[in-house]
Motif scaffolding. Structure first.
Motif, mmCIF file in Angstrom:
data_model
loop_
_atom_site.group_PDB
_atom_site.id
_atom_site.type_symbol
_atom_site.label_atom_id
_atom_site.label_comp_id
_atom_site.label_asym_id
_atom_site.label_seq_id
_atom_site.Cartn_x
_atom_site.Cartn_y
_atom_site.Cartn_z
ATOM 1 N N ALA A 51 0.829 -1.201 0.000
ATOM 2 C CA ALA A 51 0.000 0.000 0.000
ATOM 3 C C ALA A 51 0.869 1.258 0.000
ATOM 4 O O ALA A 51 0.554 2.247 -0.661
ATOM 5 N N GLU A 52 1.972 1.207 0.738
ATOM 6 C CA GLU A 52 2.907 2.336 0.722
ATOM 7 C C GLU A 52 3.573 2.455 -0.645
ATOM 8 O O GLU A 52 3.634 3.541 -1.221
ATOM 9 N N ALA A 53 4.058 1.311 -1.171
ATOM 10 C CA ALA A 53 4.739 1.333 -2.469
ATOM 11 C C ALA A 53 3.802 1.793 -3.580
ATOM 12 O O ALA A 53 4.221 2.480 -4.516
ATOM 13 N N GLY A 54 2.528 1.403 -3.488
ATOM 14 C CA GLY A 54 1.547 1.786 -4.499
ATOM 15 C C GLY A 54 0.891 3.122 -4.240
ATOM 16 O O GLY A 54 -0.046 3.501 -4.947
ATOM 17 N N LYS A 55 1.364 3.840 -3.200
ATOM 18 C CA LYS A 55 0.859 5.167 -2.859
ATOM 19 C C LYS A 55 -0.628 5.155 -2.536
ATOM 20 O O LYS A 55 -1.357 6.105 -2.818
ATOM 21 N N VAL A 56 -1.070 4.054 -1.931
ATOM 22 C CA VAL A 56 -2.444 3.991 -1.432
ATOM 23 C C VAL A 56 -2.534 4.754 -0.116
ATOM 24 O O VAL A 56 -3.537 5.400 0.177
ATOM 25 N N ILE A 57 -1.484 4.660 0.706
ATOM 26 C CA ILE A 57 -1.398 5.432 1.939
ATOM 27 C C ILE A 57 -0.056 6.156 1.962
ATOM 28 O O ILE A 57 0.876 5.802 1.242
ATOM 29 N N SER A 58 0.022 7.148 2.804
ATOM 30 C CA SER A 58 1.234 7.963 2.863
ATOM 31 C C SER A 58 2.393 7.164 3.445
ATOM 32 O O SER A 58 2.189 6.248 4.245
ATOM 33 N N PRO A 59 3.632 7.490 3.084
ATOM 34 C CA PRO A 59 4.786 6.776 3.638
ATOM 35 C C PRO A 59 4.845 6.840 5.160
ATOM 36 O O PRO A 59 5.139 5.850 5.822
ATOM 37 N N SER A 60 4.556 8.018 5.732
ATOM 38 C CA SER A 60 4.620 8.131 7.189
ATOM 39 C C SER A 60 3.538 7.292 7.853
ATOM 40 O O SER A 60 3.786 6.629 8.876
ATOM 41 N N GLY A 61 2.322 7.296 7.277
ATOM 42 C CA GLY A 61 1.249 6.474 7.828
ATOM 43 C C GLY A 61 1.568 5.002 7.742
ATOM 44 O O GLY A 61 1.301 4.236 8.683
ATOM 45 N N ALA A 62 2.161 4.586 6.631
ATOM 46 C CA ALA A 62 2.508 3.176 6.454
ATOM 47 C C ALA A 62 3.568 2.748 7.459
ATOM 48 O O ALA A 62 3.466 1.683 8.082
ATOM 49 N N ARG A 63 4.603 3.584 7.636
ATOM 50 C CA ARG A 63 5.672 3.225 8.574
ATOM 51 C C ARG A 63 5.150 3.144 10.005
ATOM 52 O O ARG A 63 5.490 2.231 10.758
ATOM 53 N N ASP A 64 4.330 4.124 10.384
ATOM 54 C CA ASP A 64 3.777 4.113 11.747
ATOM 55 C C ASP A 64 2.908 2.880 11.972
ATOM 56 O O ASP A 64 2.982 2.229 13.019
ATOM 57 N N LEU A 65 2.080 2.554 10.972
ATOM 58 C CA LEU A 65 1.179 1.428 11.131
ATOM 59 C C LEU A 65 1.934 0.105 11.145
ATOM 60 O O LEU A 65 1.584 -0.818 11.888
#
Length: 608
Positions: free
Chosen positions: A530-544
């Motif tokens: 989802a992060e790689a495909g820009k479905v969610i933001s990089p910061s949101g993906a890392r935190d999650l």
């Protein structure tokens, strides 16, 4: 341009453990900080260097490696590193390299020692921070196939004469050849094939190898792990496994390649399962799984490695039961595919798992064929129950006629759920979007999955309903930095680490997969894609991802501790069993999940 002291004080006030300091202590700390800006690729320090202090990332990203060059951490803003060396005499015990242009804040040794001496909470943080264990050498569960395989394997074309292929194998001193057209794998030819098919069956030596090769052999991608190779070899009694990436042959792994690696004991269970003669024998083997879980956790394996290995065993048990069923009832009248959903589908099984499965049948199914698949489903489901994978309380099993249907009916199911997302449709779609093929004809699922993902992603109303459904399970956050625990019953005053812990993240991962049309069903893989495909933001993906890792690991540690104590594992963890440090970080993880749920509900968590 250097950051001002007021800005540094503000930044530190939002970084744990410095957020526990008084305003005066924060201001004093900010005045002692050094600042350094480094470009990507720059070395921060090498093993054995004298450290300038503890490093805190303000911006950018840094990778930390052990003495063998194995990556220990991938760190981003608000992460510290270097403390292990500073606590052991100011000499670096790791190395660190900038991955993304970074601004680093450095607490020199003297101010750092004054800080931990005067502030017990900060000292406790660094005392309790355990280094991430580096993967052990020769440890298959954490070794990627790309490090095991022989690249550019010897190959021949399908029309190569058998004699020429045998000469090539002799001259190259190899026990197999890949049979390929260009980069596309067609089959594999082994010494066993030469003996059992060419010589024993009397094939002329000038006949093409296509007559004796094993066509369409099982393959793995380079991103698979070593235990995947070992499990496949032991289950299928093979000694050679081609490695294929994006449809191209890139390598091969043989039993010889594995001899220098010490396989985890999960491989022994897989081998025993593959040879079991009946469900009762299988049950004796799966009874060893709880102890395996304890061993894997104790060895320092990450939660996704442990759950993957535990799920691998469930997959092999299921396929063995399918094989035994076919031996008893005869070959199937039409092609079929057995699929798992739930935690097995996502490859996330722990010490507590029921069964969730279904059957997709070929559209050539006739009414007279149904009794066969009813018997097969009952045999496998009963066998799984005996083996500890208990019947699904919601009857989400292939034994239910509703979940044992031809492909055309399954297409209608998904189309109906997407077109009319009522409460039942949302629940069923949540389960069935986690389907993963286990045994049978995989082609029955591939196009169904692609079509369903495309249809679902295009239906904004359905996605909105799925987002709403994903919010039904809330993190257990109470007032005053406490936890919302179970209020009554057998598990009173505990945290439900399944329904209030990992499930909210699993649900978010599923929504992201629908939004981005991602084929992965594993939660961690979904978040990464989802992060790689820009479905969610990089910061949101890392935190999650960080929150998920902590919650899932805590759940697994809890179950391992229960098994070691002689108790049956469950998902209910008493928060009083946690240290203040663990409680603080676990609650922070739940806050991240809650934040991402709110973002998804408002649309802010999705990049559209």
């Amino acid at each position: 341009m250097p950051i001002s002291h007021p800005e540094l004080t503000q930044f530190l006030s939002h970084v744990h453990p410095y957020d526990s300091l008084s305003v005066a202590a924060l201001e004093e700390l900010s005045t002692s900080l050094d600042q350094r800006i480094l470009p990507a690729g720059e070395t921060v320090y090498n093993l054995g260097d004298t450290l300038d202090g503890i490093y805190l990332i303000h911006e950018g990203a840094v990778d930390v490696f052990d003495e063998n060059g194995t990556q220990l951490s991938a760190l981003g803003p608000k992460n510290s590193f270097g403390e292990r060396g500073l606590m052991k005499g100011d000499v670096a015990v790791t190395s660190a390299t900038v991955r993304q242009d970074a601004r680093l804040l450095i607490i020199p040794p003297a101010p750092f020692r004054r800080l931990i001496s005067a502030n017990p909470q900060v000292r406790r943080f660094f005392d309790r921070t355990r280094p991430v264990a580096a993967p052990k050498k020769n440890d298959l569960p954490t070794t990627r196939v790309e490090t095991l395989m022989a690249a550019n394997p010897y190959a021949c074309t399908p029309d190569t004469p058998i004699r020429d292929a045998a000469v090539m194998m002799r001259d190259k001193r190899v026990s197999c050849l890949c049979v390929a057209t260009g980069d596309t794998l067609q089959g594999i030819l082994t010494v066993r094939d030469l003996a059992n098919r060419s010589v024993a069956e009397g094939h002329p030596t000038d006949a093409p190898v296509s007559q004796i090769m094993t066509a369409d052999p099982i393959t793995l991608p380079p991103s698979a792990i070593g235990s995947d190779v070992l499990h496949a070899m032991m289950e299928r009694h093979i000694g050679h496994l081609p490695i294929v990436e994006a449809g191209k042959l890139v390598g091969i792994v043989t039993q010889t390649d594995l001899t220098r690696f010490q396989a985890d004991s999960s491989a022994q269970l897989v081998g025993d399962v593959a040879s079991a003669k009946n469900p009762q024998e299988l049950a004796k083997i799966t009874a060893r799984i709880p102890q395996l879980l304890v061993q894997l956790v104790a060895a320092g394996n990450r939660h996704e490695v442990v759950t993957r290995l535990i799920t691998d065993i469930a997959d092999v048990v299921t396929r063995r039961l399918l094989t035994l069923a076919e031996a008893e009832f005869g070959p199937p009248p039409v092609p079929y595919l057995w699929l798992a959903c739930g935690s097995q589908g996502r490859q996330e099984q722990t010490g507590v798992s029921d069964q969730d499965n279904c059957l997709i049948l070929h559209d050539d199914l006739a009414e007279r064929d149904r009794p066969y698949f009813e018997m097969l489903a009952k045999y496998v489901s009963d066998g799984l129950h005996i083996c500890g994978y208990v019947y699904c309380p919601g009857d989400m099993m292939a034994t239910a006629q509703r979940w044992c249907q031809p492909l055309a009916v399954w297409r209608e199911y998904f189309q109906g759920w997407i077109a009319n997302p009522d409460t039942e449709a949302q629940m069923l779609a949540s389960v069935m979007f986690d389907l993963r093929p286990i045994g049978g004809d995989v082609s029955l699922f591939d196009q169904l999955q692609d079509d369903t993902l495309q249809r679902a992603a295009k239906n904004s109303i359905f996605v909105a309903h799925m987002v709403a459904n994903s919010l039904k399970h809330q993190p257990p956050l109470g007032l005053l930095r406490g936890f919302a625990t179970v209020r009554s019953g057998e598990h009173k005053n505990t945290i439900d680490m399944k329904h209030n812990g990992v499930v909210p993240i699993v649900d978010l991962g599923r929504v992201y997969a629908l939004q981005g049309q991602l084929r992965s069903v594993n939660t961690r893989a979904r978040l990464q894609e989802a992060e790689a495909g820009k479905v969610i933001s990089p910061s949101g993906a890392r935190d999650l991802l960080d929150a998920y890792d902590l919650i899932a690991q805590s759940r697994l540690d809890h179950q391992a501790a229960q098994i070691k104590s002689g108790d049956a594992p469950d998902n209910f963890m008493p928060p009083n069993d946690l240290s203040d440090f663990e409680r603080s970080h676990l609650r922070d993880a739940f806050v991240v999940v809650k934040t991402m749920q709110s973002a998804a509900a408002s649309g802010r968590g999705l990049i559209t």
